[in-house]
Design an enzyme around this catalytic site. Structure first.
Site, PDB file in Angstrom:
ATOM      1  N   ASP A  63      60.395   9.410 -11.309  1.00 44.37           N
ATOM      2  CA  ASP A  63      61.086   8.189 -11.722  1.00 44.37           C
ATOM      3  C   ASP A  63      62.444   8.107 -11.038  1.00 44.37           C
ATOM      4  O   ASP A  63      63.035   9.125 -10.664  1.00 44.37           O
ATOM      5  CB  ASP A  63      61.281   8.172 -13.236  1.00 44.37           C
ATOM      6  CG  ASP A  63      59.969   8.051 -13.998  1.00 44.37           C
ATOM      7  OD1 ASP A  63      58.974   7.594 -13.401  1.00 44.37           O
ATOM      8  OD2 ASP A  63      59.949   8.413 -15.187  1.00 44.37           O
ATOM      9  N   VAL A  64      62.977   6.901 -10.932  1.00 46.49           N
ATOM     10  CA  VAL A  64      64.221   6.699 -10.203  1.00 46.49           C
ATOM     11  C   VAL A  64      65.359   7.543 -10.770  1.00 46.49           C
ATOM     12  O   VAL A  64      66.194   8.072 -10.018  1.00 46.49           O
ATOM     13  CB  VAL A  64      64.588   5.193 -10.169  1.00 46.49           C
ATOM     14  CG1 VAL A  64      64.832   4.646 -11.567  1.00 46.49           C
ATOM     15  CG2 VAL A  64      65.786   4.949  -9.271  1.00 46.49           C
TER      16      VAL A  64
END
Length: 243
Positions: A63-64
């Site tokens: 995930d970012v």
């Protein structure tokens, strides 16, 4: 060591992904995620390691807001082999998370099926009709307010660790999508600031890669990002907890 090459051989590269780098891959730009990851490296690293961006492929994603080990394959054949190893469960991933509260018991598994949350498509939720999901966990340290937890996902569902921790009542510190800003209840201003990080405190800590093509098993480790180190120091968690 955020934004650094952790390991390289003729098959793969391991990169320490900094939080904030998106690994989303638009359909019309298949190399965009690799380009963003390589752009996060210090100047000259791509050339020094002989990396050909056009022949380098992302093997898995984070995930970012998640930091840590990301594996890249050098060439199509290495990419195929690495994807097969992930699909066969031959690759073991170990994460660190700082979560709110103290999971009980201090070691165990969450085997809760997950599905998209119909009320918020950005989220996953526990759903009896969802896909089977299992996360093993172990509490490494339990100071006031939060716990440092080691996590091993045995399946690879979207947001699996975030959703399982939230469902257990212990969302990850800094994960507003699943937990909200709970730091406001911390009285000590210094600790309250440390527990309000700019990103969620989930870190892909270790990755064990099986051997193939003349190279034996490799264990890759990425040091925690600055925000996690600051939070642990403010909580009084010694570095020995990360052994």
């Amino acid at each position: 060591m955020e934004g650094a090459i952790l390991y390289a051989d003729h098959r793969v590269l391991a990169v320490a992904k900094p939080p904030g780098v998106s690994l989303a891959t638009p359909r019309r730009q298949p190399g965009a995620a690799v380009a963003r990851l390589l752009a996060a490296l210090p100047a000259g690293e791509v050339e020094r390691w002989g990396i050909d961006p056009a022949d380098t492929f992302l093997v898995h994603r984070l995930d970012v807001g998640t930091s840590g080990v990301v594996l890249l394959a050098r060439g199509a054949e290495a990419h195929r082999r690495a994807l097969g190893a992930f699909a066969a469960g031959e690759v073991e991933k170990t994460y660190l998370a700082l979560c709110w509260g103290h999971p009980r018991p201090s070691q165990g598994s969450w085997s809760w099926p997950l599905a998209p949350d119909p009320r918020d498509r950005r989220r996953m939720r526990v759903d009896p009709g969802g896909k089977p999901s299992r996360s093993d966990y172990r509490v490494l340290a339990a100071p006031p307010h939060a716990a440092l937890v080691e996590l091993i996902p045995r399946t690879g569902r979207t947001h699996q660790l975030r959703a399982h921790l939230a469902a257990a009542g212990h969302p990850i510190v800094g994960d507003d999508l699943y937990g909200g800003p709970r730091h406001r209840g911390v009285r000590d201003p210094r600790l309250r600031q440390a527990l309000a990080p700019p990103h969620l405190l989930l870190h892909a800590w270790r990755l064990r890669l099986p051997g193939w093509d003349g190279v034996g098993e490799v264990i890759l480790t990425a040091p925690p990002p600055a925000a996690l180190s600051v939070a642990l120091a403010a909580l009084g968690v010694e570095s020995e907890a990360l052994q």
